[in-house]
Each structure stands twice: as C-alpha cells, then as structure tokens.
Write a protein that holds these residues in place. Structure first.
Motif, PDB file in Angstrom:
ATOM      1  N   ARG A  63       0.830  -1.211   0.000  1.00  0.00           N
ATOM      2  CA  ARG A  63       0.000   0.000   0.000  1.00  0.00           C
ATOM      3  C   ARG A  63       0.863   1.259   0.000  1.00  0.00           C
ATOM      4  O   ARG A  63       0.560   2.240  -0.696  1.00  0.00           O
ATOM      5  N   SER A  64       1.954   1.237   0.778  1.00  0.00           N
ATOM      6  CA  SER A  64       2.846   2.397   0.824  1.00  0.00           C
ATOM      7  C   SER A  64       3.486   2.650  -0.533  1.00  0.00           C
ATOM      8  O   SER A  64       3.609   3.809  -0.974  1.00  0.00           O
TER       9      SER A  64
ATOM     10  N   LEU B 118       3.735   6.156  -5.722  1.00  0.00           N
ATOM     11  CA  LEU B 118       4.011   6.132  -7.158  1.00  0.00           C
ATOM     12  C   LEU B 118       3.117   7.110  -7.915  1.00  0.00           C
ATOM     13  O   LEU B 118       1.955   7.335  -7.569  1.00  0.00           O
ATOM     14  N   LYS B 119       3.670   7.638  -9.001  1.00  0.00           N
ATOM     15  CA  LYS B 119       2.883   8.415  -9.951  1.00  0.00           C
ATOM     16  C   LYS B 119       1.977   7.488 -10.756  1.00  0.00           C
ATOM     17  O   LYS B 119       2.191   6.267 -10.773  1.00  0.00           O
ATOM     18  N   PRO B 120       0.964   8.030 -11.436  1.00  0.00           N
ATOM     19  CA  PRO B 120       0.164   7.192 -12.344  1.00  0.00           C
ATOM     20  C   PRO B 120       1.059   6.476 -13.347  1.00  0.00           C
ATOM     21  O   PRO B 120       1.961   7.066 -13.935  1.00  0.00           O
TER      22      PRO B 120
ATOM     23  N   GLU C  21      -1.245  -3.825 -11.765  1.00  0.00           N
ATOM     24  CA  GLU C  21      -1.212  -4.843 -12.814  1.00  0.00           C
ATOM     25  C   GLU C  21       0.119  -5.577 -12.668  1.00  0.00           C
ATOM     26  O   GLU C  21       1.176  -4.954 -12.703  1.00  0.00           O
ATOM     27  N   VAL C  22       0.065  -6.890 -12.507  1.00  0.00           N
ATOM     28  CA  VAL C  22       1.256  -7.648 -12.118  1.00  0.00           C
ATOM     29  C   VAL C  22       1.717  -8.557 -13.254  1.00  0.00           C
ATOM     30  O   VAL C  22       0.923  -9.301 -13.841  1.00  0.00           O
ATOM     31  N   THR C  23       3.018  -8.494 -13.558  1.00  0.00           N
ATOM     32  CA  THR C  23       3.658  -9.424 -14.484  1.00  0.00           C
ATOM     33  C   THR C  23       4.845 -10.051 -13.762  1.00  0.00           C
ATOM     34  O   THR C  23       5.612  -9.346 -13.108  1.00  0.00           O
ATOM     35  N   VAL C  24       4.981 -11.377 -13.894  1.00  0.00           N
ATOM     36  CA  VAL C  24       6.014 -12.101 -13.164  1.00  0.00           C
ATOM     37  C   VAL C  24       7.012 -12.698 -14.158  1.00  0.00           C
ATOM     38  O   VAL C  24       6.619 -13.385 -15.106  1.00  0.00           O
TER      39      VAL C  24
ATOM     40  N   LYS D  64       1.161   0.553 -11.350  1.00  0.00           N
ATOM     41  CA  LYS D  64       0.101   1.151 -10.538  1.00  0.00           C
ATOM     42  C   LYS D  64      -1.205   1.254 -11.325  1.00  0.00           C
ATOM     43  O   LYS D  64      -1.245   1.744 -12.428  1.00  0.00           O
ATOM     44  N   ARG D  65      -2.278   0.779 -10.690  1.00  0.00           N
ATOM     45  CA  ARG D  65      -3.611   0.892 -11.292  1.00  0.00           C
ATOM     46  C   ARG D  65      -4.120   2.324 -11.143  1.00  0.00           C
ATOM     47  O   ARG D  65      -3.845   2.981 -10.146  1.00  0.00           O
TER      48      ARG D  65
END
Length: 261
Positions: free
Chosen positions: A139-140, A145-147, A233-236, A260-261
């Motif tokens: 969350r922090s 983060l910026k958009p 949005e996550v990419t591994v 960041k969404r």
C-alpha cells in the motif's frame, strides 16, 4: 563467547548475557561482493522502459549502502533511498552524494513527492516480516508512485524453498578472510520463514563465527499476487537479470513487475 549476526549488526553474546553491539555497515559490501548490481539495475531499467511511464524519479527500498542507486544515477535517474539502518544510509550517502536518503520503515513509509519507479532488490521485500506488514508495504509503494509508475522487486516462493540449499562466497579484506553463507528455511506452514546467515572471519589462522536466523515473511506467489492485484497490474518474470522470460510457474524465485492501477 557466542557471536550472532543480525542484518546490519553484530551481536556478541557473552556468558553473562550482556550484548555488545557493533555496526556491520562497513562489512555489508563484503557480504554482497558476489552480486552483479549493474546487471540487476540494468534489467529493472529495461522493465521500467517496457512497463512504466518513462519517468526518471526512482526510490530504492531497503537500499543498504546504495550500490543499485549508484547505477541508476549514472544512467540518468534521479534516485533516492530508504532504509532502517542509519549507518547503512551514511555509507550510501558517501557513495551517492546526489541522492536523498530517508531513515524509514518500508512497511509504512511516506514521500514528499511521488516516484516513477520504486525498487526493492535482494529479496528485501521479505524483511516485511509478516503478511500484515507486507500488505502495508504494498500500500505504501502504491501511494508513493505516480500514475503508471512501477514497483519492481524479487521474491522467493515459500512452498519451493529447499531448506538444505545455501550459497557461500569468500572475500579477503584487510588481512582477514571472510566466508559468508546464507540460505532460506521454511517450516512448511504459516507466514514466517528464516534467512539463515553465517559469517566466518579468519585472521592469522584464528577463526571467529557468527550465526543467525533472521525472521522473514513467507508467502506463496499466488498469495503475493492476490495482495498486489487490488493496487497493481502484475507481471512475473523468471529470476534472470540477463534475459527477460516469463515465469515458468515452477521455479521458486521470480521478479515481480507491478504497474500502478
């Protein structure tokens, strides 16, 4: 006399149980002498180019003595660092005088202005300690983060930890030989694992030993993705800083790229 090592500090335990605390920041770079900081930094910069907003403001969580920050600055980023250990930050400031450093807990940090890229190298995300703190760290990072900003870190899958696997390297320093050994340990249940560390220092054929089990958060990659997905949005990717390949779903180490969404 018994010697213990915790991240950043030597604990020398005497028979009377009095502890003498000696700062270890001067030895941190020796512990990490086998790490290719440039390769790691270059890889994450490429990931940021592919997934990020192309901005150049960068924050490194658990930055230690700042070696990653040095490479980011040298490639045109405005980089800052955050760590819980002030002597580490003092070393980082000597290495990177252009950067700003903050003594904060990465699980509840705040920033004056948002960043385009936040990194957390060397599995340091696990220093969150438990799932609750890990969630707070996520969350922090999202708030800082910026958009379109990217949060990038590496992690280990708790269910694929080999308790008998260790890495070891030897370094010569100021007339002494240091042997560093580390490995993960997971009991098989719960959200706690340990980073087992040992150091042997040999001077004039006399060897001293330090041992410690440092508490870390244990998390499966499925659990980690579930924690991240409300915010990112996550990419591994496979844990390979030399080439980019999608995670094969079976290896126990991976690089997480979170937009960041």
């Amino acid at each position: 006399m018994r010697h213990l090592f915790h991240f950043g500090v030597f604990y020398v335990i005497t028979p009377s149980s009095n502890a003498l605390y000696t700062d270890l920041s001067g030895y941190y770079d020796l512990m990490c002498a086998d790490i290719n900081y440039q390769s790691q930094s270059d890889c994450v910069r490429r990931l940021h180019q592919l997934f990020g907003n192309q901005g150049k403001r960068h924050l490194d969580l658990a930055c230690g003595t700042g070696p990653h920050i040095r490479y980011f600055i040298d490639t045109g980023f405005s980089s800052d660092g955050l760590d819980l250990n002030q002597p580490m930050l003092d070393q980082a400031k000597l290495r990177c005088p252009e950067a700003q450093f903050s003594l904060q807990n990465m699980c509840e940090f705040v920033v004056d202005a948002p960043y385009d890229l936040i990194t957390c190298f060397l599995y340091s995300i696990h220093y969150s300690g438990n799932i609750e703190n890990l969630s707070a760290c996520i969350r922090s990072a999202h708030a800082a983060l910026k958009p379109g900003g990217v949060f990038c870190f590496n992690a280990v899958e708790k269910n694929l930890i080999n308790n008998n696997s260790f890495v070891r390297h030897i370094v010569q320093h100021e007339g002494s030989e240091f042997a560093f050994k580390s490995g993960w340990f997971y009991s098989g249940e719960g959200d706690r694992q340990a980073l087992k560390l040992s150091i042997e220092k040999t001077t004039d054929k006399v060897t001293e030993e330090w041992h410690d089990d440092h508490p870390m958060v244990a998390v499966s990659f499925k659990e980690l993705e579930e924690l991240l997905e409300p915010y990112f949005e996550v990419t591994v990717f496979e844990h390979d800083y030399e080439k980019l390949e999608m995670w094969n779903t079976t290896s126990g180490n991976a690089i997480f790229v979170c937009v960041k969404r």
